[in-house]
Write a protein that holds these residues in place. Sequence first.
Motif, PDB file in Angstrom:
ATOM      1  N   PRO A  44       0.829  -1.210   0.000  1.00 28.87           N
ATOM      2  CA  PRO A  44       0.000   0.000   0.000  1.00 28.87           C
ATOM      3  C   PRO A  44       0.858   1.253   0.000  1.00 28.87           C
ATOM      4  O   PRO A  44       1.993   1.253   0.485  1.00 28.87           O
ATOM      5  CB  PRO A  44      -0.768  -0.127   1.330  1.00 28.87           C
ATOM      6  CG  PRO A  44       0.218  -0.827   2.240  1.00 28.87           C
ATOM      7  CD  PRO A  44       0.958  -1.797   1.348  1.00 28.87           C
ATOM      8  N   GLY A  45       0.292   2.323  -0.558  1.00 22.43           N
ATOM      9  CA  GLY A  45       1.030   3.576  -0.577  1.00 22.43           C
ATOM     10  C   GLY A  45       0.112   4.771  -0.563  1.00 22.43           C
ATOM     11  O   GLY A  45      -1.119   4.636  -0.542  1.00 22.43           O
ATOM     12  N   LYS A  46       0.730   5.957  -0.580  1.00 22.01           N
ATOM     13  CA  LYS A  46      -0.062   7.186  -0.592  1.00 22.01           C
ATOM     14  C   LYS A  46       0.744   8.306  -1.239  1.00 22.01           C
ATOM     15  O   LYS A  46       1.973   8.279  -1.300  1.00 22.01           O
ATOM     16  CB  LYS A  46      -0.467   7.581   0.827  1.00 22.01           C
ATOM     17  CG  LYS A  46       0.698   7.910   1.740  1.00 22.01           C
ATOM     18  CD  LYS A  46       0.230   8.279   3.127  1.00 22.01           C
ATOM     19  CE  LYS A  46       1.417   8.619   4.030  1.00 22.01           C
ATOM     20  NZ  LYS A  46       0.986   9.028   5.375  1.00 22.01           N
ATOM     21  N   LEU A  47       0.015   9.302  -1.696  1.00 22.62           N
ATOM     22  CA  LEU A  47       0.625  10.500  -2.248  1.00 22.62           C
ATOM     23  C   LEU A  47       1.261  11.288  -1.106  1.00 22.62           C
ATOM     24  O   LEU A  47       0.625  11.531  -0.081  1.00 22.62           O
ATOM     25  CB  LEU A  47      -0.446  11.350  -2.939  1.00 22.62           C
ATOM     26  CG  LEU A  47       0.004  12.689  -3.526  1.00 22.62           C
ATOM     27  CD1 LEU A  47       0.867  12.472  -4.764  1.00 22.62           C
ATOM     28  CD2 LEU A  47      -1.219  13.534  -3.882  1.00 22.62           C
ATOM     29  N   THR A  48       2.531  11.684  -1.276  1.00 18.80           N
ATOM     30  CA  THR A  48       3.191  12.455  -0.221  1.00 18.80           C
ATOM     31  C   THR A  48       3.611  13.851  -0.674  1.00 18.80           C
ATOM     32  O   THR A  48       3.962  14.690   0.152  1.00 18.80           O
ATOM     33  CB  THR A  48       4.433  11.703   0.307  1.00 18.80           C
ATOM     34  OG1 THR A  48       5.263  11.318  -0.795  1.00 18.80           O
ATOM     35  CG2 THR A  48       4.024  10.467   1.084  1.00 18.80           C
ATOM     36  N   LEU A  49       3.583  14.099  -2.012  1.00 17.52           N
ATOM     37  CA  LEU A  49       3.919  15.434  -2.509  1.00 17.52           C
ATOM     38  C   LEU A  49       3.308  15.614  -3.893  1.00 17.52           C
ATOM     39  O   LEU A  49       3.385  14.723  -4.735  1.00 17.52           O
ATOM     40  CB  LEU A  49       5.442  15.601  -2.610  1.00 17.52           C
ATOM     41  CG  LEU A  49       5.945  16.921  -3.199  1.00 17.52           C
ATOM     42  CD1 LEU A  49       5.641  18.085  -2.258  1.00 17.52           C
ATOM     43  CD2 LEU A  49       7.441  16.853  -3.489  1.00 17.52           C
ATOM     44  N   THR A  58      -5.909  13.059  -4.831  1.00 13.88           N
ATOM     45  CA  THR A  58      -6.282  13.963  -3.737  1.00 13.88           C
ATOM     46  C   THR A  58      -5.413  13.758  -2.508  1.00 13.88           C
ATOM     47  O   THR A  58      -5.372  14.608  -1.624  1.00 13.88           O
ATOM     48  CB  THR A  58      -7.753  13.730  -3.330  1.00 13.88           C
ATOM     49  OG1 THR A  58      -7.878  12.407  -2.783  1.00 13.88           O
ATOM     50  CG2 THR A  58      -8.681  13.875  -4.518  1.00 13.88           C
ATOM     51  N   GLY A  59      -4.746  12.605  -2.433  1.00 11.50           N
ATOM     52  CA  GLY A  59      -3.952  12.296  -1.244  1.00 11.50           C
ATOM     53  C   GLY A  59      -4.700  11.410  -0.270  1.00 11.50           C
ATOM     54  O   GLY A  59      -4.146  10.983   0.743  1.00 11.50           O
ATOM     55  N   ILE A  81      -4.924   2.596  -8.513  1.00  5.38           N
ATOM     56  CA  ILE A  81      -5.426   3.781  -7.816  1.00  5.38           C
ATOM     57  C   ILE A  81      -6.888   3.570  -7.443  1.00  5.38           C
ATOM     58  O   ILE A  81      -7.732   3.331  -8.312  1.00  5.38           O
ATOM     59  CB  ILE A  81      -5.307   5.034  -8.714  1.00  5.38           C
ATOM     60  CG1 ILE A  81      -3.860   5.234  -9.163  1.00  5.38           C
ATOM     61  CG2 ILE A  81      -5.823   6.268  -7.983  1.00  5.38           C
ATOM     62  CD1 ILE A  81      -3.704   6.311 -10.223  1.00  5.38           C
ATOM     63  N   GLU A  82      -7.177   3.660  -6.161  1.00  2.00           N
ATOM     64  CA  GLU A  82      -8.559   3.530  -5.696  1.00  2.00           C
ATOM     65  C   GLU A  82      -9.345   4.790  -6.052  1.00  2.00           C
ATOM     66  O   GLU A  82      -8.894   5.905  -5.785  1.00  2.00           O
ATOM     67  CB  GLU A  82      -8.567   3.339  -4.181  1.00  2.00           C
ATOM     68  CG  GLU A  82      -9.953   3.190  -3.587  1.00  2.00           C
ATOM     69  CD  GLU A  82      -9.931   3.137  -2.072  1.00  2.00           C
ATOM     70  OE1 GLU A  82     -10.796   2.463  -1.505  1.00  2.00           O
ATOM     71  OE2 GLU A  82      -9.040   3.777  -1.461  1.00  2.00           O
ATOM     72  N   LEU A  83     -10.504   4.595  -6.657  1.00  2.00           N
ATOM     73  CA  LEU A  83     -11.384   5.715  -6.998  1.00  2.00           C
ATOM     74  C   LEU A  83     -12.507   5.753  -5.969  1.00  2.00           C
ATOM     75  O   LEU A  83     -13.461   4.990  -6.051  1.00  2.00           O
ATOM     76  CB  LEU A  83     -11.949   5.546  -8.414  1.00  2.00           C
ATOM     77  CG  LEU A  83     -10.904   5.387  -9.525  1.00  2.00           C
ATOM     78  CD1 LEU A  83     -11.583   5.093 -10.858  1.00  2.00           C
ATOM     79  CD2 LEU A  83     -10.041   6.646  -9.624  1.00  2.00           C
ATOM     80  N   GLU A  84     -12.379   6.632  -5.001  1.00  2.00           N
ATOM     81  CA  GLU A  84     -13.314   6.642  -3.874  1.00  2.00           C
ATOM     82  C   GLU A  84     -14.749   6.923  -4.296  1.00  2.00           C
ATOM     83  O   GLU A  84     -15.675   6.226  -3.891  1.00  2.00           O
ATOM     84  CB  GLU A  84     -12.865   7.680  -2.834  1.00  2.00           C
ATOM     85  CG  GLU A  84     -11.569   7.300  -2.152  1.00  2.00           C
ATOM     86  CD  GLU A  84     -11.173   8.313  -1.101  1.00  2.00           C
ATOM     87  OE1 GLU A  84     -12.068   8.955  -0.529  1.00  2.00           O
ATOM     88  OE2 GLU A  84      -9.968   8.454  -0.854  1.00  2.00           O
ATOM     89  N   ILE A 177       5.158   9.562  -4.544  1.00  3.62           N
ATOM     90  CA  ILE A 177       4.320   8.555  -3.894  1.00  3.62           C
ATOM     91  C   ILE A 177       5.243   7.631  -3.105  1.00  3.62           C
ATOM     92  O   ILE A 177       6.289   7.219  -3.614  1.00  3.62           O
ATOM     93  CB  ILE A 177       3.555   7.701  -4.921  1.00  3.62           C
ATOM     94  CG1 ILE A 177       2.669   8.573  -5.795  1.00  3.62           C
ATOM     95  CG2 ILE A 177       2.721   6.641  -4.232  1.00  3.62           C
ATOM     96  CD1 ILE A 177       2.071   7.812  -6.953  1.00  3.62           C
ATOM     97  N   ASP A 178       4.854   7.297  -1.885  1.00  5.45           N
ATOM     98  CA  ASP A 178       5.623   6.371  -1.053  1.00  5.45           C
ATOM     99  C   ASP A 178       4.788   5.134  -0.738  1.00  5.45           C
ATOM    100  O   ASP A 178       3.628   5.252  -0.325  1.00  5.45           O
ATOM    101  CB  ASP A 178       6.046   7.049   0.252  1.00  5.45           C
ATOM    102  CG  ASP A 178       7.118   8.103   0.025  1.00  5.45           C
ATOM    103  OD1 ASP A 178       8.237   7.725  -0.340  1.00  5.45           O
ATOM    104  OD2 ASP A 178       6.821   9.298   0.216  1.00  5.45           O
ATOM    105  N   PHE A 179       5.410   3.970  -0.920  1.00 12.93           N
ATOM    106  CA  PHE A 179       4.762   2.700  -0.618  1.00 12.93           C
ATOM    107  C   PHE A 179       5.467   2.059   0.571  1.00 12.93           C
ATOM    108  O   PHE A 179       6.697   2.086   0.675  1.00 12.93           O
ATOM    109  CB  PHE A 179       4.831   1.758  -1.824  1.00 12.93           C
ATOM    110  CG  PHE A 179       4.082   2.269  -3.024  1.00 12.93           C
ATOM    111  CD1 PHE A 179       2.736   1.968  -3.208  1.00 12.93           C
ATOM    112  CD2 PHE A 179       4.724   3.071  -3.965  1.00 12.93           C
ATOM    113  CE1 PHE A 179       2.048   2.462  -4.310  1.00 12.93           C
ATOM    114  CE2 PHE A 179       4.036   3.560  -5.069  1.00 12.93           C
ATOM    115  CZ  PHE A 179       2.697   3.252  -5.244  1.00 12.93           C
TER     116      PHE A 179
END
Length: 196
Positions: A44-49, A58-59, A81-84, A177-179
């Motif tokens: 799993p990861g997320k946008l960090t910048l 959106t982060g 990418i999950e599309l909420e 992005i960091d995983f």
Amino acid sequence: MKKMTLISSLLLSFSLQAHAQTPPDKAFEQFFQQLSVQCGKAYPGKLTLAPEGDTMLTGTELLIVHFRDCSETQLKLPFHIELEAAQDWNRSRTWIYTKHADKLELRHDHRTKDGHNDSVTMYGGFSYGEGTAIRQEFQSLERTTESGYFRGWRIEIEPGVRYTYGTVRGNDWSWRIDFDLSRPLAELPPAPWGHE
């Protein structure tokens, strides 16, 4: 004395020849191996910048990288990418790393939902600069030429800690992005679009 000088000269000559035949340490090969170790796992990861005004993410989305297809010379890493809002996933992107004799190549395979090539796909570039076993940068010749300064992608990997993908302008991250490599997912994602 002359005999000792001759022997010393011969030893020095053999030493220099042996050194010349020893291939230099190829950090890009070590880097490729660090990626290969993750094969078969997803994280799993997320946008960090992101640059101001960027709306691609959106982060808040869950992002997943899957080290899915691996060979001795090529790695394919789908980026999900999950599309909420739609409770769905964008499975259009796959990062492709190819190992050549003297460098690495990064390409971005983009597909539409029906599996066809996107209008913009397979862009990327070759590894640039010295790099290390945990960091490689890939230059976009087109973007660098347009801007007059280095543009491209920076990839970092710390096994067991993180895998980072991002774009750079000059020396600085512009998008990142960091995983989390300490949390492999129990359930692997399905195949990306066009790679079933």
